[in-house]
Design a protein around this motif. Structure first.
Motif, PDB file in Angstrom:
ATOM      1  N   ASN A 173       1.046  -1.244   0.123  1.00 48.55           N
ATOM      2  CA  ASN A 173      -0.003  -0.057   0.109  1.00 48.55           C
ATOM      3  C   ASN A 173       0.770   1.108   0.005  1.00 48.55           C
ATOM      4  O   ASN A 173       0.426   2.313  -0.850  1.00 48.55           O
ATOM      5  CB  ASN A 173      -0.966  -0.025   1.316  1.00 48.55           C
ATOM      6  CG  ASN A 173      -1.931  -1.156   1.009  1.00 48.55           C
ATOM      7  OD1 ASN A 173      -2.473  -1.597  -0.034  1.00 48.55           O
ATOM      8  ND2 ASN A 173      -2.569  -1.493   2.210  1.00 48.55           N
ATOM      9  N   ILE A 210      -6.625   4.063  -0.990  1.00 44.88           N
ATOM     10  CA  ILE A 210      -5.446   4.599  -1.013  1.00 44.88           C
ATOM     11  C   ILE A 210      -5.037   5.322  -2.068  1.00 44.88           C
ATOM     12  O   ILE A 210      -4.161   6.119  -2.319  1.00 44.88           O
ATOM     13  CB  ILE A 210      -4.204   3.262  -1.103  1.00 44.88           C
ATOM     14  CG1 ILE A 210      -4.742   2.430  -2.154  1.00 44.88           C
ATOM     15  CG2 ILE A 210      -4.373   2.697   0.060  1.00 44.88           C
ATOM     16  CD1 ILE A 210      -3.552   1.189  -2.328  1.00 44.88           C
ATOM     17  N   ASN A 221      -6.090  -1.432   4.231  1.00 43.93           N
ATOM     18  CA  ASN A 221      -5.696  -0.172   3.613  1.00 43.93           C
ATOM     19  C   ASN A 221      -4.618   0.666   4.077  1.00 43.93           C
ATOM     20  O   ASN A 221      -3.917   1.488   3.946  1.00 43.93           O
ATOM     21  CB  ASN A 221      -6.920   0.695   2.966  1.00 43.93           C
ATOM     22  CG  ASN A 221      -7.767   0.189   2.061  1.00 43.93           C
ATOM     23  OD1 ASN A 221      -7.407  -0.366   1.203  1.00 43.93           O
ATOM     24  ND2 ASN A 221      -8.944   0.556   2.164  1.00 43.93           N
ATOM     25  N   THR A 253      -1.017   1.895   5.281  1.00 46.79           N
ATOM     26  CA  THR A 253       0.101   2.011   4.875  1.00 46.79           C
ATOM     27  C   THR A 253       1.209   1.708   6.105  1.00 46.79           C
ATOM     28  O   THR A 253       0.776   1.345   7.222  1.00 46.79           O
ATOM     29  CB  THR A 253       0.507   3.647   4.602  1.00 46.79           C
ATOM     30  OG1 THR A 253       0.239   4.320   5.899  1.00 46.79           O
ATOM     31  CG2 THR A 253      -0.549   4.219   3.597  1.00 46.79           C
TER      32      THR A 253
END
Length: 280
Positions: free
Chosen positions: A74, A140, A224, A226
């Motif tokens: 991601n 994202i 999702n 990061t």
């Protein structure tokens, strides 16, 4: 040629703070690398020493049990898409502001530069509702768009400085040969501004890779996350599970790409920033 005692003392006095600062910066990173190969028992028993056996289990645990693999993917998507989108928007804008003089161009450039001084935190709440209206919240790609917009002022400021030094005669010759303005931009201006483009891209990529607060606000689902959010999750878990080795391993995943990227392009970045400052 022998140096005087005063010159030697001066040079030595300047280097002492630099050496101390280097130790203060590098030692925590070194400690993190060493801790990533230790078990929890070793970390508590000897936190400052080397591991008895170099164990990669912490990396495997972080990669599989804490979904670091998904978070790395991601972050890679957000970084690449954000950096590319920033260039797509910043290069034509910089060229238009510098070469195509029009009414209000100077004001528009001043507006872009002044945006660098506005704290990004002021736009988080409006951006949250705006992304929600476009169904880009917890997405994202929506986060990548926000990243790109946030770095536009800096990118335009740097690229405009580079474009301003390119001789206009090159553009005039190309126009006389029948090249369109877009052809001049992408075939002449862009290659000649490559040093600035690389500098901007690397600086933006590092910023996007390490960013935490906007990702925390605009992303909600764990799939999702990061890398920064995944590390924060592991950090909160480590307070109860004592998975400090796993936390160190996840930090290694985050910091190694940045170190490698900066090491490869260090001279290019320094050269680009210096040239941009001089040209500006």
């Amino acid at each position: 040629m022998k140096r005087s005692v005063g010159e030697m003392i001066t040079r030595f006095g300047i280097r002492i703070p630099l050496i101390l600062w280097s130790i203060a910066v590098l030692y925590p990173i070194f400690w993190m690398f060493i801790g990533s190969f230790k078990s929890n028992a070793e970390i508590y028993a000897n936190p400052w020493g080397f591991p008895e056996t170099w164990n990669f289990q912490n990396f495997i645990t972080a990669w599989t049990d804490y979904n670091i693999d998904t978070s790395v993917f991601n972050s890679l998507i957000v970084t690449v898409v954000g950096a590319a989108l920033t260039l797509v928007l910043a290069i034509p804008t910089s060229y238009a502001l510098e070469r195509m003089r029009f009414k209000g161009s100077s004001f528009l450039f001043t507006l872009y530069v002044s945006a660098m001084m506005i704290p990004m935190v002021l736009g988080w709440i409006p951006l949250f509702f705006l992304l929600g209206q476009f169904n880009l919240l917890d997405n994202i790609f929506g986060l990548a768009i926000v990243y790109a917009i946030s770095q536009l002022p800096f990118s335009i400021f740097v690229l405009t400085s580079f474009i301003s030094t390119i001789p206009k005669s090159l553009e005039e010759s190309a126009a006389m040969d029948g090249m369109s303005p877009y052809g001049v931009l992408w075939k002449i201006i862009t290659p000649l501004s490559m040093s600035g483009i690389i500098t901007v891209t690397i600086m933006n990529a590092i910023q996007f890779w390490n960013e935490y607060f906007m990702a925390l606000i605009f992303l909600q689902s764990e799939e999702n996350y990061t890398l920064a959010l995944a590390i924060d999750f592991i950090s909160s878990e480590a307070q109860y599970t004592n998975a400090w080795g796993t936390l160190f391993a996840s930090l290694v995943f985050a910091i190694v790409p940045v170190i490698i990227l900066y090491s490869i392009f260090q001279q290019r970045i320094s050269k680009g920033m210096t040239e941009g400052a001089i040209k500006g």
